[in-house]
Design an enzyme around this catalytic site. Sequence first.
Site, mmCIF file in Angstrom:
data_model
loop_
_atom_site.group_PDB
_atom_site.id
_atom_site.type_symbol
_atom_site.label_atom_id
_atom_site.label_comp_id
_atom_site.label_asym_id
_atom_site.label_seq_id
_atom_site.Cartn_x
_atom_site.Cartn_y
_atom_site.Cartn_z
ATOM 1 C CG ASP A 40 3.864 3.195 1.126
ATOM 2 O OD1 ASP A 40 4.019 4.059 2.007
ATOM 3 O OD2 ASP A 40 2.772 2.996 0.560
ATOM 4 C CG HIS A 67 -4.911 2.846 5.885
ATOM 5 N ND1 HIS A 67 -5.776 3.176 4.859
ATOM 6 C CD2 HIS A 67 -3.986 2.012 5.342
ATOM 7 C CE1 HIS A 67 -5.372 2.575 3.740
ATOM 8 N NE2 HIS A 67 -4.298 1.861 4.008
ATOM 9 C CD GLU A 82 -2.579 3.469 -0.171
ATOM 10 O OE1 GLU A 82 -1.360 3.432 0.054
ATOM 11 O OE2 GLU A 82 -3.324 2.471 -0.071
ATOM 12 C CD GLU A 87 1.356 6.268 1.901
ATOM 13 O OE1 GLU A 87 2.538 6.087 2.255
ATOM 14 O OE2 GLU A 87 0.684 5.424 1.266
ATOM 15 C CG ASP A 138 1.147 4.252 -2.408
ATOM 16 O OD1 ASP A 138 1.514 3.967 -3.563
ATOM 17 O OD2 ASP A 138 0.919 3.393 -1.534
ATOM 18 N NE ARG A 189 -7.108 1.599 -2.738
ATOM 19 C CZ ARG A 189 -6.058 1.776 -1.944
ATOM 20 N NH1 ARG A 189 -5.166 0.811 -1.793
ATOM 21 N NH2 ARG A 189 -5.899 2.910 -1.303
ATOM 22 C CD GLN A 206 -3.655 -2.446 -3.051
ATOM 23 O OE1 GLN A 206 -4.163 -1.413 -3.481
ATOM 24 N NE2 GLN A 206 -3.277 -2.577 -1.798
ATOM 25 C CE LYS A 252 -0.639 0.122 -2.549
ATOM 26 N NZ LYS A 252 -1.222 1.203 -1.738
ATOM 27 C CB THR A 257 4.859 6.955 -5.780
ATOM 28 O OG1 THR A 257 4.571 5.557 -5.877
ATOM 29 C CG2 THR A 257 4.687 7.404 -4.332
ATOM 30 C CD GLU A 282 -8.774 4.156 4.956
ATOM 31 O OE1 GLU A 282 -8.755 4.179 6.192
ATOM 32 O OE2 GLU A 282 -7.872 4.667 4.253
HETATM 33 MN MN MN Z 1 0.675 3.440 0.604
#
Ligand code: MN
Length: 409
Positions: free
Chosen positions: A125, A132, A197, A199, A231, A235, A238, A251, A255, A356
């Site tokens: 990834d 971002h 996420e 993507e 993804d 948080r 992480q 993570k 996925t 975000e």
């Molecule tokens: Mn990602």
Amino acid sequence: MSTGSASRERTWVDVPAGSPFGLDNLPYGVVRTSAGHHVVTAIGDQVVDLSAASAFGVLPDPDGLLAGPSLNPLLAAGRPQWTQVRREIVGLLTDQARAASTQRCLLDARDVVHVLPWELGDYVDFYSCEQHATNLGRILRPNTEPLNSNWKQLPVGYHGRAGTVVVSGTHVVRPSGLRPSGDDGAEYGLTRRLDIEAEIGFVVGTPSPLGRRVPTSAFRAHVFGVVLVNDWSARDIQAFEYVPLGPFLGKSFATSVSPWIVPLEALEHARIAPPQQDPQPAGYLRSVEDWGLDITLQVRINGEIVSRPPFAGMYWTPDQQLAHMTANGAGLRTGDLFASGTVSGERQDQRGSLIELTWNGESPLRLADGTERAFLTDGDTVSITATTRGDLQPHIGFGEVAGTVVPAR
Ligand code: MN
């Protein structure tokens, strides 16, 4: 590369006006049937069982690339075969003489059960969206430069866990892990900051030998097509684990990918010049073709659109990512997946993650049902879709990647 003059022809399948699955798309998937896992494509509201069409002799497939149970034989076959197989499928769907004999290979798209359409090789990834990366820098490292000094020198990435890549519709169990607690400590428990996420992922077909790098110019030769990727990210887990080696258990619990792989040929009309890169990257990272892609994503929580991230603004492009992944001589394997990194635009409603969208939970989203979300709640369903320009149809669709958060057992 042409999508073929054949795509100017008309299909005998009834394709509703505005369908994201016209003759210019023809994505590949795999569905569960009573006879096993079969390779399929989509046309209008129908799914065509290509394994059956091949077995019945209406679709030429001399090398058995469409026999199932996965897309890997097709992926491994390489660009000339990909072009030939696509031409055969267009031929089948435009040949009135074969319409009657192919009817028994048509399934209602609403009735099929998709499985993961290919066997994963490695999963990487990237982190290639400047907006971002800047947002995350501001949130996580306030009062410092939001972008690390290496960010514009190379496409930053990490190796993910291929074994936990799951097909759309698979439930996501809320993960546990060590999360920050008190001043310097941590405690083990359920994540309180489950995020997404949005993507786009690129599926590698043709492998490359160990010790030989793959140039940006070989992108078409190696990359088969595109999937949507979510993804999922915890948080808090992480945040505690990521220094100094990057994402790991925050993570790797899941996925999700869309059930359709949209072939590169279908995306010719989506290609655009990417943003200007400054400073100019190292020689091995220089593109010889434009692989910016004008794709708009849509992110929904429980059916409500919360964001429309624009892929067109991605700083690093997939041909550069491919060249970077192999710049040290690492070989590619059939089925490798590399994802773009979270896609975010400049506007608040273009951000591709909740961290975000809610600025680390400080400004929760208010949903139409009156509830608020800082991060995901058990029972939430997240869906990501995307569209781009097509050749014949007004737009090309990618299907969706969806998943529902379920409580830990
Ligand atoms: Mn990602």
